[in-house]
Design a protein around this motif. Structure first.
Motif, short mmCIF file in Angstrom:
data_model
loop_
_atom_site.label_atom_id
_atom_site.label_comp_id
_atom_site.label_asym_id
_atom_site.label_seq_id
_atom_site.Cartn_x
_atom_site.Cartn_y
_atom_site.Cartn_z
N ASP A 1 -18.36 -23.68 -54.28
CA ASP A 1 -17.27 -24.57 -53.88
C ASP A 1 -17.03 -25.54 -55.03
N ALA A 2 -16.01 -25.24 -55.83
CA ALA A 2 -15.73 -26.05 -57.04
C ALA A 2 -15.27 -27.46 -56.70
N ALA A 3 -14.95 -27.69 -55.42
CA ALA A 3 -14.51 -29.03 -55.01
C ALA A 3 -15.56 -29.71 -54.14
N HIS A 4 -16.82 -29.29 -54.28
CA HIS A 4 -17.91 -29.85 -53.46
C HIS A 4 -17.99 -31.37 -53.62
N ALA A 5 -18.39 -32.05 -52.55
CA ALA A 5 -18.48 -33.52 -52.59
C ALA A 5 -19.43 -34.02 -53.67
N LEU A 6 -20.48 -33.24 -53.99
CA LEU A 6 -21.45 -33.72 -54.97
C LEU A 6 -21.05 -33.44 -56.42
N MET A 7 -20.19 -32.42 -56.64
CA MET A 7 -19.80 -32.08 -58.01
C MET A 7 -18.49 -31.32 -58.04
N LYS A 8 -17.56 -31.79 -58.86
CA LYS A 8 -16.28 -31.08 -59.05
C LYS A 8 -16.42 -30.18 -60.27
N SER A 9 -15.73 -29.04 -60.24
CA SER A 9 -15.75 -28.16 -61.41
C SER A 9 -14.37 -27.56 -61.64
N ALA A 10 -13.98 -27.48 -62.91
CA ALA A 10 -12.71 -26.85 -63.24
C ALA A 10 -12.93 -25.39 -63.65
N TYR A 11 -14.19 -24.93 -63.63
CA TYR A 11 -14.52 -23.54 -63.98
C TYR A 11 -13.88 -22.62 -62.94
N ASN A 12 -13.51 -21.43 -63.34
CA ASN A 12 -12.96 -20.45 -62.42
C ASN A 12 -13.98 -20.19 -61.30
N ASP A 13 -13.70 -20.68 -60.10
CA ASP A 13 -14.73 -20.67 -59.06
C ASP A 13 -14.92 -19.30 -58.43
N GLU A 14 -14.02 -18.36 -58.72
CA GLU A 14 -14.26 -17.00 -58.22
C GLU A 14 -15.25 -16.28 -59.12
#
Ligand code: ADP
Ligand code: PAZ
Ligand code: K
Length: 242
Positions: free
Chosen positions: A84-97
């Motif tokens: 989950d690239a939008a998780h409350a503990l860490m955001k990620s712009a990496y392709n989450d698929e």
């Protein structure tokens, strides 16, 4: 609880009690047959009667289906982690698929919103990921020292199978030393370059080869063998609450 980490080479498991203390754990090579390996472990698992099984797998759908079939026989609820690239503990712009769930969980297990961190996973692949105050900036993937050695064996005529050790980054004077030292230098050199580019990122290493590699890194390294487990615990704690 029972926590499973299905990596490309080894299956790791941890059994924890009500207060999250580890009561049993192990790591075993699964030889691409993780379901069969799990079958042999079910007696041990049942003895601890876990009430839930949380799973990280990078083995792909076909093997995951087989693992599910084996776990289904235990009559214990189980769930695979989904990135989950939008998780409350860490955001990620990496392709989450595409982001490997072990890589993501290792980061989730380490992340601290007050810090800049470089998380290095030393498994079948070596991964380097940068996190700036709980924002994942992306990373790098390398073949492990063993995969690199296999590719030299299979792609050349005069470099033949050897079981040398990866214990130095000084220049070699024999084929065996040149191969092992060159491979180790390729990874250590990359880590040193990244830590040079990101001087105020804390370097954290985990995975089967972390201790071999960290000895040659020219910065203080925090070795943490609990990152993925910590990530699993954080992930399922969060999903249960929301
Ligand atoms: N060809 C090999 N010879 C010896 N050990 C190997 C070989 N390939 C892999 N390993 C070992 O397997 C372990 C894999 O680490 P691990 O973190 O469990 O990776 P993964 O999560 O990819 O399964 C490492 O400790 C590595 O030393
Ligand atoms: C990079 C990995 C091969 C590392 O796996 P491992 O060494 O832990 O077995 C795995 O996280 C994976 O398959 N990732 C998908 C590609 C990606 O993360 O972009
Ligand atoms: K791993």
């Amino acid at each position: 609880m029972l926590w499973l980490d299905l990596g490309n080479t080894r299956l790791k498991y941890w059994l924890t009690d009500d207060i999250g203390q580890i009561v049993a754990h192990d790591a075993k090579q699964h030889l691409q047959a993780p379901a069969e390996l799990l079958m042999g472990l079910t007696d041990r698992f049942e003895r601890y009667a876990p009430d839930f099984i949380g799973i990280s797998s990078v083995l792909g759908d076909d093997l995951n289906v087989k693992v599910s079939e084996t776990l289904g026989r235990l009559n214990i609820p189980f769930e695979f982690v989904h990135v989950d690239a939008a998780h409350a503990l860490m955001k990620s712009a990496y392709n989450d698929e595409q982001l490997g769930c072990d890589r993501w969980l290792q980061m989730l297990g380490a992340v601290d919103k007050k810090k800049r961190q470089c998380v290095i996973g030393c498994g079948t692949a070596v991964t380097i990921d940068l996190i700036d105050h709980a924002e994942h900036l992306g990373g790098y993937i390398f073949p492990s020292i063993y995969l690199q050695r296999e590719s030299l064996f299979s792609g050349t005529k005069q470099i033949t199978i050897s079981n040398g050790t990866f214990d130095s980054v000084g220049q070699g004077m024999t084929t065996q030393d040149a191969v092992h030292r060159g491979i180790l230098l390729s990874i250590v050199g990359a880590i040193n370059e990244i830590s040079h580019r990101y001087p105020n990122f804390e370097v954290i290493m985990t995975g089967g080869d972390a201790s071999i590699i960290s000895q040659h890194v020219n910065r203080p390294v925090r070795l943490r063998d609990d990152l993925l487990l910590n990530g699993l615990a954080r992930y399922f704690d969060h999903t249960k609450q929301s």
